[in-house]
Design an enzyme around this catalytic site. Structure first.
Site, PDB file in Angstrom:
ATOM      1  N   ARG A 132     -29.483 -14.670 124.986  1.00 61.59           N
ATOM      2  CA  ARG A 132     -28.975 -13.080 124.946  1.00 61.59           C
ATOM      3  C   ARG A 132     -27.896 -13.109 123.856  1.00 61.59           C
ATOM      4  NH1 ARG A 132     -24.520 -14.737 125.501  1.00 61.59           N
ATOM      5  NH2 ARG A 132     -23.978 -12.573 126.150  1.00 61.59           N
ATOM      6  N   GLY A 133     -27.115 -11.804 123.904  1.00 61.03           N
ATOM      7  CA  GLY A 133     -26.157 -11.573 122.594  1.00 61.03           C
ATOM      8  C   GLY A 133     -26.964 -11.110 121.587  1.00 61.03           C
ATOM      9  N   ALA A 134     -26.343  -9.965 120.922  1.00 62.24           N
ATOM     10  CA  ALA A 134     -26.962  -9.342 120.077  1.00 62.24           C
ATOM     11  C   ALA A 134     -27.084 -10.097 118.870  1.00 62.24           C
ATOM     12  CB  ALA A 134     -26.219  -8.038 119.845  1.00 62.24           C
ATOM     13  N   ARG A 193     -36.082  -5.869 124.137  1.00 60.52           N
ATOM     14  CA  ARG A 193     -35.066  -5.288 124.425  1.00 60.52           C
ATOM     15  C   ARG A 193     -34.494  -3.987 123.746  1.00 60.52           C
ATOM     16  NH1 ARG A 193     -30.186  -9.034 126.604  1.00 60.52           N
ATOM     17  NH2 ARG A 193     -29.692  -7.415 127.919  1.00 60.52           N
ATOM     18  N   GLN A 214     -22.172 -13.379 132.644  1.00 59.12           N
ATOM     19  CA  GLN A 214     -22.061 -13.776 131.392  1.00 59.12           C
ATOM     20  C   GLN A 214     -20.595 -14.219 130.963  1.00 59.12           C
ATOM     21  OE1 GLN A 214     -23.547 -10.905 131.878  1.00 59.12           O
ATOM     22  NE2 GLN A 214     -25.355 -10.378 130.512  1.00 59.12           N
ATOM     23  N   ASP A 245     -23.358  -4.335 120.912  1.00 63.27           N
ATOM     24  CA  ASP A 245     -24.782  -4.405 120.831  1.00 63.27           C
ATOM     25  C   ASP A 245     -25.505  -3.501 119.657  1.00 63.27           C
ATOM     26  OD1 ASP A 245     -24.155  -5.463 123.870  1.00 63.27           O
ATOM     27  OD2 ASP A 245     -25.963  -6.248 122.937  1.00 63.27           O
ATOM     28  N   ASN A 305     -21.844  -1.660 124.431  1.00 63.65           N
ATOM     29  CA  ASN A 305     -21.878  -3.110 124.707  1.00 63.65           C
ATOM     30  C   ASN A 305     -21.962  -3.065 126.141  1.00 63.65           C
ATOM     31  OD1 ASN A 305     -21.164  -5.720 123.874  1.00 63.65           O
ATOM     32  ND2 ASN A 305     -19.170  -5.372 124.896  1.00 63.65           N
ATOM     33  N   LYS A 306     -22.025  -4.289 126.624  1.00 62.84           N
ATOM     34  CA  LYS A 306     -21.893  -4.640 128.036  1.00 62.84           C
ATOM     35  C   LYS A 306     -21.518  -3.630 129.031  1.00 62.84           C
ATOM     36  CE  LYS A 306     -24.245  -7.010 129.374  1.00 62.84           C
ATOM     37  NZ  LYS A 306     -25.923  -6.818 129.561  1.00 62.84           N
TER      38      LYS A 306
END
Ligand code: MRU
Length: 365
Positions: A53-55, A95, A209, A250, A260-261
């Site tokens: 995960r993580g852009a 995603r 996270q 993201d 973002n998150k």
């Protein structure tokens, strides 16, 4: 201040000799296990399940997933082009929010088209070379963001505060989310190369996270980190204990709105209310000029069931809510550009108005 960001001992991807292995981030910090991705579909599943995960990292993983897919198809009978193209379509949809995923897939599509007419083994080698280049560019971008971000923060905050510089971050925008030192945590590492730094990591429910990943990687690299419940971020910012907030992204719209998150928007609001600079660090692969504003950014809604579990990625997830009560899980939110003091990229820093700043940074080589 040091010119070179601190390095990291953390590396979530292993692409030695053309294979793709991904550190399974669902199992951190309990154990370090690796997933072998031998196809594009296996890579897509690793992305969907948040094993990776993580852009920026999912962009690079997707690029390698397509190189691995080409190798797999080169050994099979017929249908090479059509099968590869269909796999690229599926992988690109794993995603929706991080535009880096689409960017990585697009880049490989271009390389694939350019290799048309060559023997399969040569096409595989060309795709592996392209994925390796993309990975290296991400690593270099992280180092450059660290330098630009640390310089902007040092200039903006002026004199060194008494004691450490206190940085609040949300989610994980670190080495675990990239192939280098990270975006937001690349800036933290660059700051820590020149002065004492203490990080507040929002825990980032429900996948943790912050508590699991940011805390793990900073502790591993010897950077001071304290975990905050997400719900405490605003009051800790209000109390004056935070010098600056630095987060990743993201997708960033052309006007500077930042996806973002989920929870990032609340951090930005609290920062603005209490005069704390709010900084976003993201490579130019996260800028999406096809999205005029944040309203155009697709937001991933994950299964609400994940919110009802204490550790949804764990081996024995514990339910905390009464049976039958539903939950909502928008996994990202959009912070309006007006709340963002600086957007740090590898090409430099955008300040308001971000529409102009980002266009200028995108036009740079
Ligand atoms: O759902 P995740 O863990 O993939 O979300 C990640 C984030 O929101 C990060 O902050 C973002 O991708 C930046 S990573 C350098």
């Amino acid at each position: 201040m040091s010119e070179t960001p601190l390095g990291t001992r953390v590396r979530p991807i292993d692409t030695a000799s053309g294979r793709l292995r991904l550190l399974d981030q669902r199992r951190l910090p309990r154990e370090e296990t690796w997933i072998d991705c031998d196809s594009a579909d296996a890579t897509a599943e690793a992305i969907r399940s948040l094993a990776v995960r993580g852009a920026p990292l999912i962009g690079v993983a997707a690029a390698w997933g397509l190189a691995v897919e080409a190798r797999r198809l080169a050994g099979a009978d017929g249908g090479f082009d059509a099968s590869w193209a269909a796999a690229a379509d599926r992988l690109g949809k794993a995603r929706p929010t991080a535009v880096n995923l689409r960017f990585g897939v697009e880049r490989m599509r271009t390389a694939f088209r350019a290799s048309a007419g060559r023997p399969p083994a040569e096409r595989v080698a060309l795709l592996e070379a392209e994925a390796a280049r993309f990975e290296e560019e991400d690593r270099e971008a992280c180092a450059a963001m660290g330098r630009h971000g640390a310089a902007w923060i040092a200039a903006h905050l002026g004199a060194d505060p008494a004691g450490p510089l206190r940085v609040l971050t949300h989610c994980n925008a670190g080495a675990l989310a990239t192939t280098g030192v990270g975006t937001a945590l690349g800036v933290v590492r660059a700051l820590a190369a020149g002065r004492p730094v203490a990080v507040f990591a929002d825990e980032t429910r429900p996948f943790w996270q912050g508590a699991r990943l940011t805390a793990w990687e900073l502790a591993k690299d010897g950077i001071d980190v304290t975990i905050l419940p997400d719900v405490a971020a605003a009051s800790v910012i209000a109390s004056g204990k935070v010098s600056v907030a630095v987060v990743g992204a993201d997708r960033i719209a052309a006007n500077g709105d930042v996806a973002n998150k989920v929870g990032t928007y609340g951090v930005a609001l609290a920062c603005r209310a209490h005069g704390v600079p709010f900084v976003v660090a993201a490579p130019r692969t996260t800028l999406d000029s096809a999205c005029p504003t944040g309203r155009d950014i697709p937001i991933e809604w994950r299964d609400g069931a994940e919110v009802l579990l204490l550790d949804p990625a764990g081996e024995s997830p514990l339910s905390v809510a009464p049976a039958g009560v539903p939950a909502l899980y928008p996994a990202f939110d959009v912070t309006p550009a007006a709340l963002v003091d600086a957007i740090v990229t590898e090409a430099g820093v955008s300040t308001a108005p971000h529409a102009d700043g980002l266009a200028r940074l995108l036009a740079l080589p």
